[in-house]
Enzyme design. Structure first.
Site, PDB file in Angstrom:
ATOM      1  N   CYS A 161     -11.877 -12.358 -12.799  1.00 23.13           N
ATOM      2  CA  CYS A 161     -11.332 -12.917 -14.030  1.00 23.13           C
ATOM      3  C   CYS A 161      -9.818 -12.992 -13.876  1.00 23.13           C
ATOM      4  O   CYS A 161      -9.310 -13.141 -12.777  1.00 23.13           O
ATOM      5  CB  CYS A 161     -11.736 -12.083 -15.241  1.00 23.13           C
ATOM      6  N   HIS A 174       7.251  17.566  -3.391  1.00 23.97           N
ATOM      7  CA  HIS A 174       6.279  16.928  -4.292  1.00 23.97           C
ATOM      8  C   HIS A 174       4.899  17.067  -3.665  1.00 23.97           C
ATOM      9  O   HIS A 174       4.643  16.559  -2.581  1.00 23.97           O
ATOM     10  CB  HIS A 174       6.652  15.449  -4.469  1.00 23.97           C
TER      11      HIS A 174
END
Length: 625
Positions: free
Chosen positions: A26, A544
């Site tokens: 779509c 991190h």
């Protein structure tokens, strides 16, 4: 193929080429129907460069964004798929594994999805013509207007033909015979019989009520569903050698009369009944209708339930020339766009700004909001709540003011196609600016990935001048055991571009982050997925743990230090569960980032790609020039 690697990874993680029964797309999503959905690796798909992965309405949906067409083409090429072939029989396979509701939604979505971009483009042409005639820049009687109007109206006028094609493909019957059945309803000899309301004729002595079928939806849907049973019945009794001639002959002789006598009028009356019912409900309680349709439209789209409503909207437009449902639901488009604007100006995260901007533009221009829904709403519940609330308020305004849509497209250029224009503009402005204001004033639940400048100032680490005068070199050692990952392979554009600073990535095999030098802790992030450190030599480093692991809210992490605590090289800082992070669908890669390197410093990397390191191995050396 510019998306070749992504296309290959998608095919692999949906279970391979053999597991794909059908693929379409779509405005923003790849839509897979899989032979065995259990073979798809959803976690691996989510780790790819996609916005989201959703299971809905019997489909596996991979949300790509506005460039989905390019990715679709590359997936089709990489998989060597050919789903448009008349000989394809695998369309029927998924039906054995899905429920009746999923089948219905899948058939509806597959029938309408290919035409949605055309609806939007045609709607924009109609909007352009409305603006030009309203300003007096074009005459509605001119040849230019007539030609452009033909371009804007064609897809709606010939819906019986166009929907016949796509519905037949979904039902695995001949799309050419289906198109011809639809074309018969618009054929000039037939339409010439219609002299006015109540016109009638006869077929073999049987009375036939005549109706106009241009722009209608339900009659052709009913007709082609019945035709699908007829074709399968005929194939059982007609020898295959005679299919070429007798299958279309008998199908047309049987279906066209039945459609104009029974299925067509039935569909028209159903459409009129639906149009009257929706108008009655909205007129009876516009506030309740606005709250329900406006407030729930975004979740309806997420679960694919809007495919059951689109035929009703088109039927209303065909019957009455306008539709109130879409006018109310459009508040969700403006609310989502407002969320994009609010996040764009509120966040300091470069990646999130990019997501917000890439979602805001198609939302404003064409009413496509999936990038906002999957890129922001699924990550930040507060943002989702703001949008739902303001969409509901906008829906109430549209309902009370009896706003109606005359076509299916959205965006700023289609505002003149709603009636009354001022009512729609008001409802859109409330949704757009209201949602943006809520994000700006109250925030949207974003958790900072890095300490702010003010926080760093409060921590009173060494100043840049202090660092320039020191002669101490800073050695940064590996905080974990594992394999060095090439920076360019980090699945996050902010980190892979080293926009935050020089970066080393490690695929961890140990579960403890250890201090890479002696110094102090600047900040342990509340979610424990990251820690900021300051070396004795004045170098700031962010460690991190994992990508997007902020979403785990500390689950699987344990801190052994606290803010402003002195640390020594090799000291345990944070424990984390690698397997749990993987099980939750996140990449556990540990990133070591130098966040305050300046031009007066020299940085040398010792880490080699794919090299195995242990905690304490030298990774980086920083010194004054």
């Amino acid at each position: 193929m510019k998306n070749e690697k992504l296309a290959q990874d998608i095919i692999q993680n949906v279970g391979g080429r053999e597991n794909v029964n059908y693929l379409t797309h779509c405005a923003t999503r790849l839509r897979f129907r899989l032979q065995d959905p259990a073979k798809a690796d959803l976690d691996a798909l989510k780790d790819l460069n996609v916005l989201q992965v959703v299971n809905a309405s019997g489909q596996l949906q991979v949300v790509i964004g506005p460039n989905v067409g390019d990715v679709y083409d590359d997936v089709m090429k990489a998989g060597k798929f050919d789903f448009d072939s008349d000989s394809a029989t695998n369309e029927e396979k998924p039906d054995q594994n899905t429920g009746i509701v999923a089948k219905v939604f899948d058939i509806l979505s597959g029938s309408f999805t290919p035409w949605i971009p055309v609806f939007c483009g045609s709607g924009l042409i109609k909007a352009f013509l409305s603006i030009m005639t309203m300003l007096g820049w074009m005459s509605a009687k001119s040849g230019t207007y007539a030609i452009l109007a033909a371009a804007g109206n064609a897809v709606f006028y010939f819906l019986p033909i166009l929907l016949g094609v796509t519905l037949a493909k979904k039902l695995n019957v001949s799309p050419y015979i289906a198109a011809t059945i639809g074309a018969a309803l618009l054929e000039p000899n037939f339409t010439a019989l219609i002299k006015g309301t109540g016109s009638a004729t006869s077929f073999l002595g049987i009375p036939v009520v005549l109706m106009s079928y241009s722009t209608t939806v339900i009659p052709i849907l009913v007709s082609i569903v019945i035709y699908s049973f007829l074709e399968r019945f005929l194939k059982r009794f007609i020898p295959s050698q005679l299919h070429l001639l007798f299958l279309p002959l008998l199908s047309l002789i049987i279906m066209v009369p039945l459609t104009v006598m029974i299925f067509g009028p039935f569909g028209v009356y159903v459409g009129k009944g639906i149009a009257a019912a929706t108008a009655w409900i909205i007129a009876k309680s516009p506030i309740l209708a606005g709250l329900l349709i406006g407030g729930f439209w975004i979740p309806i789209v997420v679960f694919g339930l809007h495919w059951a409503i689109i035929p009703i909207i088109l039927s209303n437009i065909a019957t009455n020339g306008s539709d109130p449902i879409l006018a109310i639901a459009m508040g969700s488009v403006w609310a989502a766009s407002g969320a994009g604007l609010g996040v764009l100006f509120k966040t300091k995260n470069a990646q999130l700004k990019e997501i917000a901007a890439s979602g805001l533009i198609p939302g404003l221009l064409s009413g496509v909001t999936e990038p906002i829904i999957y890129g922001i709403f699924f990550r930040y519940k507060r943002s989702f709540a703001y949008a739902i609330a303001m969409s509901a308020v906008s829906g109430v305004i549209a309902g009370v003011l009896q706003v109606k849509a005359t076509q299916l497209a959205g965006g700023i250029f289609t505002i003149p196609t709603f009636n009354p224009i001022w009512g729609y503009a008001l409802s859109a402005a409330v949704a757009f600016f209201g949602t943006a204001a809520l994000h700006w004033i109250f925030g949207f639940g974003e958790k900072p990935e890095l300490a702010s400048a003010s926080e760093k100032a409060e921590q009173k680490g060494p100043s840049e001048e202090d660092f320039k005068t020191t002669n101490v070199d800073t050695i940064i050692t590996s905080p974990v055991e594992g394999a060095i990952v090439p920076v360019k392979d980090i699945n996050d554009s902010v980190f892979s571009s080293e926009a935050m600073g020089a970066t080393v990535a490690i695929d961890p095999t140990s579960n403890v982050v250890k201090a890479p030098f002696s110094g102090k802790v600047i900040k342990v992030f509340p979610t424990l997925h990251a820690i900021g450190l300051l070396s004795d030599g004045g170098v700031e480093v962010l460690i991190h743990i994992g990508l997007d692991t902020v979403n785990l809210n500390g689950e699987g992490f344990t801190a052994h230090v606290k803010d402003n605590q002195k640390i020594t090289a090799g000291q345990e800082l944070i424990s984390f569960d690698v397997e749990q992070i993987k099980a939750k669908g996140y990449d556990p890669v540990v990133l070591i980032i130098v966040t305050n390197q300046n031009e007066q410093q020299h940085l040398k990397k010792y880490a080699v790609s794919n090299e195995q390191v242990t905690a304490g191995n030298k990774l980086l050396e920083i010194s004054n020039k």
